[in-house]
Write a protein that holds these residues in place. Structure first.
Motif, PDB file in Angstrom:
ATOM      1  N   LYS A 170      -5.166  -3.668   0.107  1.00  0.00           N
ATOM      2  CA  LYS A 170      -6.125  -3.040   1.015  1.00  0.00           C
ATOM      3  C   LYS A 170      -7.240  -4.020   1.389  1.00  0.00           C
ATOM      4  O   LYS A 170      -7.709  -4.026   2.536  1.00  0.00           O
ATOM      5  CB  LYS A 170      -6.691  -1.764   0.389  1.00  0.00           C
ATOM      6  N   PHE A 171      -7.652  -4.837   0.446  1.00  0.00           N
ATOM      7  CA  PHE A 171      -8.639  -5.869   0.776  1.00  0.00           C
ATOM      8  C   PHE A 171      -8.077  -6.819   1.827  1.00  0.00           C
ATOM      9  O   PHE A 171      -8.747  -7.147   2.815  1.00  0.00           O
ATOM     10  CB  PHE A 171      -9.030  -6.658  -0.473  1.00  0.00           C
TER      11      PHE A 171
ATOM     12  N   THR B 246      -3.774  -1.849  -8.923  1.00  0.00           N
ATOM     13  CA  THR B 246      -4.422  -3.134  -8.657  1.00  0.00           C
ATOM     14  C   THR B 246      -3.777  -3.829  -7.462  1.00  0.00           C
ATOM     15  O   THR B 246      -4.465  -4.383  -6.599  1.00  0.00           O
ATOM     16  CB  THR B 246      -4.357  -4.039  -9.898  1.00  0.00           C
TER      17      THR B 246
ATOM     18  N   LYS C  59     -13.443  -6.751  -7.449  1.00  0.00           N
ATOM     19  CA  LYS C  59     -14.333  -5.702  -6.957  1.00  0.00           C
ATOM     20  C   LYS C  59     -15.457  -6.293  -6.120  1.00  0.00           C
ATOM     21  O   LYS C  59     -15.797  -5.769  -5.051  1.00  0.00           O
ATOM     22  CB  LYS C  59     -14.922  -4.938  -8.143  1.00  0.00           C
TER      23      LYS C  59
ATOM     24  N   GLY D  93      -4.960  -2.163  -4.384  1.00  0.00           N
ATOM     25  CA  GLY D  93      -6.340  -2.543  -4.107  1.00  0.00           C
ATOM     26  C   GLY D  93      -6.435  -3.909  -3.462  1.00  0.00           C
ATOM     27  O   GLY D  93      -7.179  -4.106  -2.494  1.00  0.00           O
ATOM     28  N   GLU D  94      -5.675  -4.878  -3.989  1.00  0.00           N
ATOM     29  CA  GLU D  94      -5.665  -6.216  -3.398  1.00  0.00           C
ATOM     30  C   GLU D  94      -5.113  -6.171  -1.977  1.00  0.00           C
ATOM     31  O   GLU D  94      -5.639  -6.830  -1.061  1.00  0.00           O
ATOM     32  CB  GLU D  94      -4.815  -7.161  -4.256  1.00  0.00           C
TER      33      GLU D  94
ATOM     34  N   ALA E 281     -10.606  -0.368  -2.235  1.00  0.00           N
ATOM     35  CA  ALA E 281     -10.347  -1.579  -3.028  1.00  0.00           C
ATOM     36  C   ALA E 281     -11.397  -1.779  -4.106  1.00  0.00           C
ATOM     37  O   ALA E 281     -11.072  -2.099  -5.262  1.00  0.00           O
ATOM     38  CB  ALA E 281     -10.285  -2.793  -2.115  1.00  0.00           C
ATOM     39  N   LYS E 282     -12.657  -1.597  -3.763  1.00  0.00           N
ATOM     40  CA  LYS E 282     -13.712  -1.882  -4.744  1.00  0.00           C
ATOM     41  C   LYS E 282     -13.699  -0.908  -5.916  1.00  0.00           C
ATOM     42  O   LYS E 282     -14.215  -1.219  -6.980  1.00  0.00           O
ATOM     43  CB  LYS E 282     -15.086  -1.884  -4.071  1.00  0.00           C
TER      44      LYS E 282
ATOM     45  N   ASP F  92     -10.483   0.939   3.623  1.00  0.00           N
ATOM     46  CA  ASP F  92      -9.712   0.042   2.763  1.00  0.00           C
ATOM     47  C   ASP F  92     -10.606  -0.665   1.750  1.00  0.00           C
ATOM     48  O   ASP F  92     -10.242  -0.796   0.568  1.00  0.00           O
ATOM     49  CB  ASP F  92      -8.990  -1.011   3.614  1.00  0.00           C
TER      50      ASP F  92
ATOM     51  N   ALA G 261     -14.469  -7.436  -2.669  1.00  0.00           N
ATOM     52  CA  ALA G 261     -14.339  -6.273  -1.781  1.00  0.00           C
ATOM     53  C   ALA G 261     -15.709  -5.731  -1.396  1.00  0.00           C
ATOM     54  O   ALA G 261     -15.960  -5.385  -0.230  1.00  0.00           O
ATOM     55  CB  ALA G 261     -13.501  -5.194  -2.454  1.00  0.00           C
TER      56      ALA G 261
ATOM     57  N   ILE H  35       0.826  -1.212   0.000  1.00  0.00           N
ATOM     58  CA  ILE H  35       0.000   0.000   0.000  1.00  0.00           C
ATOM     59  C   ILE H  35       0.858   1.259   0.000  1.00  0.00           C
ATOM     60  O   ILE H  35       0.573   2.230  -0.716  1.00  0.00           O
ATOM     61  CB  ILE H  35      -0.950  -0.009   1.209  1.00  0.00           C
TER      62      ILE H  35
ATOM     63  N   LEU I 195     -10.414  -2.457  -8.236  1.00  0.00           N
ATOM     64  CA  LEU I 195     -10.274  -3.859  -8.627  1.00  0.00           C
ATOM     65  C   LEU I 195     -11.209  -4.238  -9.765  1.00  0.00           C
ATOM     66  O   LEU I 195     -12.249  -3.608  -9.970  1.00  0.00           O
ATOM     67  CB  LEU I 195     -10.525  -4.757  -7.413  1.00  0.00           C
TER      68      LEU I 195
END
Length: 454
Positions: A123-124, A117, A192, A120-121, A176-177, A172, A195, A110, A180
């Protein structure tokens, strides 16, 4: 083949540390020298593996789905003078350690990766880690640094669960959504809708039905029709059995799973692959007959439920669950989030938001028709006509649909039905589990113990 873990390969090794909060993820030499964070991100995925067995045990054996038969493990069913701290090193320590390692790896991605991407992953995965920690322990320390120092220890005092939700988990998942892919992944990567589904589940855990409904609706409405062969979409499977088993890993119903391979050991088992499945099969003497009689009764109240055969089996004098077979168990993924779970949560949110008068009961329960029909059961529509009755019907359905997926205890806690469903008065201090003693000691008692275990 477990793609994410194969990519991680042999670069992982155990890191020496004084506390799980101040470790550098083991495949990171120095974040300033790294330009490709794929390996670091894979480490964040990998560390979820060691949370699987403890989550299975806490989610089902603490509740009325499963039981221990050997002391001191029978303490999972004791709610007065509870002494779960005896199981610190077996269940809570690996769980806690693994998730903070996942968080550290995610933090590095992060804070340092320029790939949206990947961020984003990460953060998920950070949100998922903190969600698990909060549900299990309540208030927890928060670390958002890539490499915390000893001087940061005073800031590791446990943060209120509400703050962890509002300041970390929810932001987060919202972030993420938005970045993604909306296309279903066939390799186990976060999307997405994973998330968005987790965000809806988080809001439900918080009791915020208003915010949960649109997130859950988005996932349900984006799904393909049951049995869809469109590989870009999530969709319910046509049979309950086809959701499970290593040959069905990452099937269309799975929004996100922690991938498991018999060739990859986790920190919980130490010398072998994840063994969550052994607890349900009665392989371990701590619980040779794990299925709680009340779950058998729940299935018997629904004659013809095809899920009973899949989830419950009498084996000699013992009652076990064949959901995860001995031959297949070590290679079967742990399902973190699947579409049926989201549909059930969506119906629950609708009931809380739009059914105070009970007039929408039939239409809300009809959302569960396909889940019911593939289980060989009739629609629930018309069987409950008040908001309270629909609420009860959905909770019962969740128990039957999600048995032995580590969900039951957390459902009871969030719906405030622990005492009612367990059949005894249980103080709320027992809703959470003990903080690992080793972490309290390593922090110089900055991290404190939960009330029930002091």
């Amino acid at each position: 083949m477990k793609r994410i873990y194969i990519l991680l390969g042999l670069v992982l090794f155990t890191a020496a540390c004084t506390s799980d909060l101040d470790q550098t993820p083991p495949n990171i030499a120095n974040s300033a020298s790294i330009t490709d964070f794929k390996g670091v991100l894979n480490a964040a995925y990998f560390y979820q593996l060691s949370s699987v067995t403890p989550m299975a045990v806490m989610g089902d054996f603490r509740a009325d789905n499963a039981k221990m038969v050997e002391s001191p493990y029978t303490e999972f069913d004791v709610f007065t003078g509870n002494n779960l701290t005896q199981m610190n090193e077996q269940f809570f320590r690996p769980f806690y350690a693994a998730l903070y390692k996942s968080i550290l790896s995610a933090n590095n991605v992060i804070l340092n990766s320029t790939n949206a991407t990947q961020v984003g992953e990460a953060k998920f995965l950070r949100a998922l880690s903190y969600f698990k920690l909060v549900r299990v322990f309540g208030d927890v320390p928060v670390n958002l640094k890539a490499l915390p120092l000893i001087s940061d220890y005073p800031s590791f005092v446990r943060q209120p669960a509400a703050d962890v939700y509002n300041n970390v988990i929810i932001p987060d998942l919202i972030a993420a959504k938005t970045v993604l892919s909306a296309t279903r992944s066939t390799t186990g990567r976060v999307t997405k809708y994973a998330a968005q589904g987790l965000l809806g589940k988080v809001y439900m855990q918080m009791g915020n039905f208003i915010l949960a409904e649109p997130e859950l609706a988005a996932v349900v409405n984006a799904a393909g029709s049951p049995g869809s062969i469109d590989v870009t979409k999530f969709a319910l499977k046509t049979t309950y059995a086809s959701v499970f088993g290593s040959t069905n890993d990452l099937n269309s119903e799975i929004l996100f799973a922690t991938q498991i391979s018999s060739s990859i050991k986790d920190e919980y088992a130490a010398v072998s692959a994840s063994n969550f499945w052994t607890w349900y099969l009665g392989v371990d003497t701590k619980s040779i007959s794990p299925v709680d009689p009340s779950l058998v009764t729940a299935y018997n109240a629904n004659p013809g439920d095809l899920r009973k055969t899949w989830n419950i089996q009498v084996s000699g004098a013992n009652t076990i669950s064949p959901k995860y077979t001995k031959a297949d168990g070590a290679n079967q993924d742990w399902i973190e989030l699947r579409l049926a779970d989201i549909i059930l949560l969506y119906a629950e949110a609708l009931n809380e938001n739009t059914n105070a008068s009970g007039t929408n009961s039939a239409s809300i329960l009809s959302k569960l028709d396909y889940i019911r029909s593939r289980a060989g059961l009739a629609s629930l529509s018309g069987t409950a006509t008040t908001q309270a009755a629909v609420r009860t019907a959905i909770l019962k359905e969740r128990r039957l649909e999600l048995a032995f997926e580590g969900q039951r205890w957390f459902d009871l806690v969030r719906t405030n039905t622990v005492s009612a469903e367990m059949g005894t008065s249980i103080a709320s201090k027992y809703y959470v589990f003990p903080i690992p003693i080793s972490e309290i000691t390593a922090s110089g008692n900055i991290i404190t113990q939960n009330e029930a275990y002091k």
